[in-house]
Design a protein around this motif. Structure first.
Motif, PDB file in Angstrom:
ATOM      1  N   GLY A  20      33.483  -1.552  28.314  1.00  0.00           N
ATOM      2  CA  GLY A  20      33.122  -2.563  29.293  1.00  0.00           C
ATOM      3  C   GLY A  20      33.944  -2.503  30.414  1.00  0.00           C
ATOM      4  N   GLN A  21      35.259  -2.599  30.255  1.00  0.00           N
ATOM      5  CA  GLN A  21      36.301  -2.708  31.250  1.00  0.00           C
ATOM      6  C   GLN A  21      36.343  -1.357  31.976  1.00  0.00           C
ATOM      7  N   LYS A  22      36.161  -0.100  31.618  1.00  0.00           N
ATOM      8  CA  LYS A  22      35.909   1.052  32.102  1.00  0.00           C
ATOM      9  C   LYS A  22      34.780   1.065  33.215  1.00  0.00           C
ATOM     10  N   ALA A  23      33.529   0.390  32.581  1.00  0.00           N
ATOM     11  CA  ALA A  23      32.527   0.313  33.528  1.00  0.00           C
ATOM     12  C   ALA A  23      32.701  -0.631  34.624  1.00  0.00           C
ATOM     13  N   ALA A  24      33.461  -1.757  34.289  1.00  0.00           N
ATOM     14  CA  ALA A  24      33.753  -2.811  35.492  1.00  0.00           C
ATOM     15  C   ALA A  24      34.455  -2.333  36.278  1.00  0.00           C
ATOM     16  N   ASP A  25      35.632  -1.229  36.066  1.00  0.00           N
ATOM     17  CA  ASP A  25      36.459  -0.528  37.001  1.00  0.00           C
ATOM     18  C   ASP A  25      35.738   0.242  37.751  1.00  0.00           C
ATOM     19  N   SER A  26      34.993   1.215  37.197  1.00  0.00           N
ATOM     20  CA  SER A  26      33.979   2.036  37.997  1.00  0.00           C
ATOM     21  C   SER A  26      33.441   1.475  38.996  1.00  0.00           C
ATOM     22  N   ASN A  27      32.811   0.490  38.618  1.00  0.00           N
ATOM     23  CA  ASN A  27      31.914  -0.716  39.594  1.00  0.00           C
ATOM     24  C   ASN A  27      32.521  -0.809  40.889  1.00  0.00           C
ATOM     25  N   LYS A  28      33.621  -1.142  40.712  1.00  0.00           N
ATOM     26  CA  LYS A  28      34.380  -1.507  41.981  1.00  0.00           C
ATOM     27  C   LYS A  28      34.661  -0.455  42.911  1.00  0.00           C
ATOM     28  N   ASP A  29      34.157   0.905  42.466  1.00  0.00           N
ATOM     29  CA  ASP A  29      34.428   1.903  43.492  1.00  0.00           C
ATOM     30  C   ASP A  29      33.091   2.476  43.911  1.00  0.00           C
ATOM     31  N   LEU A  30      31.828   1.457  43.741  1.00  0.00           N
ATOM     32  CA  LEU A  30      30.777   1.891  44.188  1.00  0.00           C
ATOM     33  C   LEU A  30      30.547   1.959  45.673  1.00  0.00           C
ATOM     34  N   LYS A  31      31.183   1.024  46.259  1.00  0.00           N
ATOM     35  CA  LYS A  31      30.838   0.829  47.741  1.00  0.00           C
ATOM     36  C   LYS A  31      29.676   0.773  48.174  1.00  0.00           C
ATOM     37  N   MET A  32      28.953  -0.278  47.698  1.00  0.00           N
ATOM     38  CA  MET A  32      27.526  -0.567  48.033  1.00  0.00           C
ATOM     39  C   MET A  32      27.231  -1.549  49.194  1.00  0.00           C
ATOM     40  N   ILE A  33      26.504  -1.144  50.077  1.00  0.00           N
ATOM     41  CA  ILE A  33      25.752  -2.183  51.017  1.00  0.00           C
ATOM     42  C   ILE A  33      24.636  -2.718  50.502  1.00  0.00           C
ATOM     43  N   VAL A  34      24.594  -4.176  50.325  1.00  0.00           N
ATOM     44  CA  VAL A  34      23.419  -4.774  49.588  1.00  0.00           C
ATOM     45  C   VAL A  34      22.850  -5.691  50.718  1.00  0.00           C
ATOM     46  N   SER A  35      21.839  -5.257  51.214  1.00  0.00           N
ATOM     47  CA  SER A  35      20.985  -5.976  52.244  1.00  0.00           C
ATOM     48  C   SER A  35      20.298  -7.249  51.614  1.00  0.00           C
ATOM     49  N   GLY A  36      20.597  -8.131  52.585  1.00  0.00           N
ATOM     50  CA  GLY A  36      20.045  -9.662  52.323  1.00  0.00           C
ATOM     51  C   GLY A  36      20.649 -10.501  51.302  1.00  0.00           C
ATOM     52  N   ALA A  37      21.748  -9.780  50.402  1.00  0.00           N
ATOM     53  CA  ALA A  37      22.589 -10.546  49.721  1.00  0.00           C
ATOM     54  C   ALA A  37      23.712 -11.227  50.394  1.00  0.00           C
ATOM     55  N   GLU A  38      24.139 -12.067  49.630  1.00  0.00           N
ATOM     56  CA  GLU A  38      25.485 -12.753  50.086  1.00  0.00           C
ATOM     57  C   GLU A  38      26.600 -11.840  50.318  1.00  0.00           C
ATOM     58  N   TRP A  39      27.149 -11.817  51.417  1.00  0.00           N
ATOM     59  CA  TRP A  39      28.537 -10.751  51.706  1.00  0.00           C
ATOM     60  C   TRP A  39      29.628 -11.603  51.640  1.00  0.00           C
ATOM     61  N   PHE A  40      30.778 -11.211  50.972  1.00  0.00           N
ATOM     62  CA  PHE A  40      31.894 -11.833  50.956  1.00  0.00           C
ATOM     63  C   PHE A  40      33.134 -10.909  51.331  1.00  0.00           C
ATOM     64  N   ASP A  41      34.316 -11.746  51.879  1.00  0.00           N
ATOM     65  CA  ASP A  41      35.271 -10.749  52.528  1.00  0.00           C
ATOM     66  C   ASP A  41      36.292 -10.788  51.388  1.00  0.00           C
ATOM     67  N   THR A  42      37.260 -10.060  51.700  1.00  0.00           N
ATOM     68  CA  THR A  42      38.420  -9.843  50.677  1.00  0.00           C
ATOM     69  C   THR A  42      39.261 -10.897  49.887  1.00  0.00           C
ATOM     70  N   ASP A  43      38.865 -12.112  50.686  1.00  0.00           N
ATOM     71  CA  ASP A  43      39.502 -13.386  50.126  1.00  0.00           C
ATOM     72  C   ASP A  43      38.276 -13.863  49.190  1.00  0.00           C
ATOM     73  N   SER A  44      37.189 -13.379  49.167  1.00  0.00           N
ATOM     74  CA  SER A  44      36.143 -13.967  48.203  1.00  0.00           C
ATOM     75  C   SER A  44      35.589 -15.188  49.161  1.00  0.00           C
ATOM     76  N   ASN A  45      35.468 -15.270  50.297  1.00  0.00           N
ATOM     77  CA  ASN A  45      34.823 -16.141  51.291  1.00  0.00           C
ATOM     78  C   ASN A  45      33.612 -15.507  51.708  1.00  0.00           C
ATOM     79  N   ARG A  46      32.575 -16.387  51.836  1.00  0.00           N
ATOM     80  CA  ARG A  46      31.416 -15.659  52.550  1.00  0.00           C
ATOM     81  C   ARG A  46      31.721 -15.269  54.029  1.00  0.00           C
TER      82      ARG A  46
END
Length: 348
Positions: A20-46
């Motif tokens: 599960g940790q490897k899957a989570a780590d790989s998801n960090k590298d997906l670099k997806m743009i998700v339209s219509g979702a909430e977007w957060f900055d690098t400090d986890s603020n909207r």
């Protein structure tokens, strides 16, 4: 036997956690743009940057937008349309190298909290900021729609800074070419000339105005385009010698059908090509409204179209839609709905 069972459970749990940790780590590298979702900055603020524009400078993308207050209200002094608005919080800036992870650089053009007569007072309107870099003056020049609370002022404001992250110094506003100016954008051509494109004449006509060499004023050289066609939210880009204007109709906060027009010269004449959007909800621009189209640095034929998905009764919670632009052999464009996509995979 019981001891072996506990050992098996422990080993299984460790293996499951590791996978599960490897899957989570790989998801960090997906670099997806998700339209219509909430977007957060690098400090986890909207991310709070609406009606936005992108500047690419020295290897970094800068995203400028309206920094909206957290309370939305209806202005009863404007009975002609649903005038929902928030307190104007100035212009925000975010920076990124990969178009997915955005660092908050702060409010780079601040509102004036104390002077009620200031155009930057929160009770007024500050919309659709765009920034260009002037190679001659070495200044970053911002234009934006500046208005009174009832949208009667209909002016364009100008601010400057020595750095892309400000702070920007406000120089004042004008009605460029003695005409109303509301929804607007900027465009810098390959020769360094800059243009101010704005809805005018009560949003019935789109003006294209050549700016002075310092980008601070109109030259007086302008054209009136799409006369009486009521186009707003212009977004301009250039590809292979052709100029494109993406725009929306005028239906207040509610979405409508997008339209693109093409020309051989920035000043026109323009040929309307119709709605470039395809896929789910294409007839209402995926519930969005155009704000900017920009090229991806270092990639051929790579452009991203930006839209705002307005939430008129909770404007700070309006979402962002970013989609890749595709071209056919005739240079006609298509903007297809794609809920999530990876820029590194689409633009190779």
């Amino acid at each position: 036997m019981r001891k072996n069972l506990f050992l098996f459970i422990a080993l299984f749990s460790l293996l499951t956690f590791s996978c599960g940790q490897k899957a989570a780590d790989s998801n960090k590298d997906l670099k997806m743009i998700v339209s219509g979702a909430e977007w957060f900055d690098t400090d986890s603020n909207r991310i709070n940057a609406h009606g936005a524009g992108i500047l690419y400078h020295d290897g970094i993308y800068y995203w400028y937008g309206e920094y909206k207050g957290d309370s939305t209200y209806w202005n009863p002094k404007v009975p002609s349309w649903e005038c929902y608005r928030t307190e104007a919080g100035g212009v925000s800036c975010y920076s990124s190298k990969d178009l997915v992870n955005w660092k908050f650089e702060g409010v780079v053009l601040e509102s004036n909290l104390t002077d009620t007569l200031s155009e930057l007072h929160p009770s007024n309107v500050l919309e659709r900021p765009k920034v260009l870099y002037n190679d001659k003056t070495k200044q970053f020049v911002m234009w934006l729609h500046v208005d009174s609370h009832d949208y009667a002022k209909a002016a364009a404001g100008v601010a400057v800074s020595d750095t892309p992250t400000g702070s920007f110094s406000y120089l004042g506003s004008m009605r460029p070419n003695d005409a109303m100016s509301r929804d607007m954008t900027l465009f810098k051509d390959d020769d360094g000339r800059a243009y101010h494109v704005y809805s005018s004449e009560e949003n019935k006509t789109l003006y294209i105005s050549l700016l002075t060499d310092d980008y601070l004023k109109p030259t007086g050289n302008f054209t009136r385009n799409f006369i009486d066609q009521s186009r707003e939210a212009p977004a301009v880009f250039k590809r292979k010698g052709k100029y494109y204007i993406l725009s929306s109709g005028c239906t207040a906060w509610d979405p409508n059908q997008a339209e693109v027009a093409v020309a051989d010269s920035m000043m026109g004449a323009w040929t309307v090509k119709g709605n470039p959007c395809t896929g789910k909800d294409a007839e209402i621009t995926f519930y969005g409204q155009s704000t900017h189209v920009f090229p991806v640095a270092g990639k051929e034929d790579a452009y991203i179209a930006m839209f705002d998905k307005w939430n008129k009764t909770d404007l700070i919670n309006s979402r962002y839609i970013w989609l890749p632009v595709a071209f056919d052999e005739n240079g006609d464009i298509e903007i297809a709905w794609n809920e999530q996509w990876n820029p590194d995979q689409v633009f190779k």
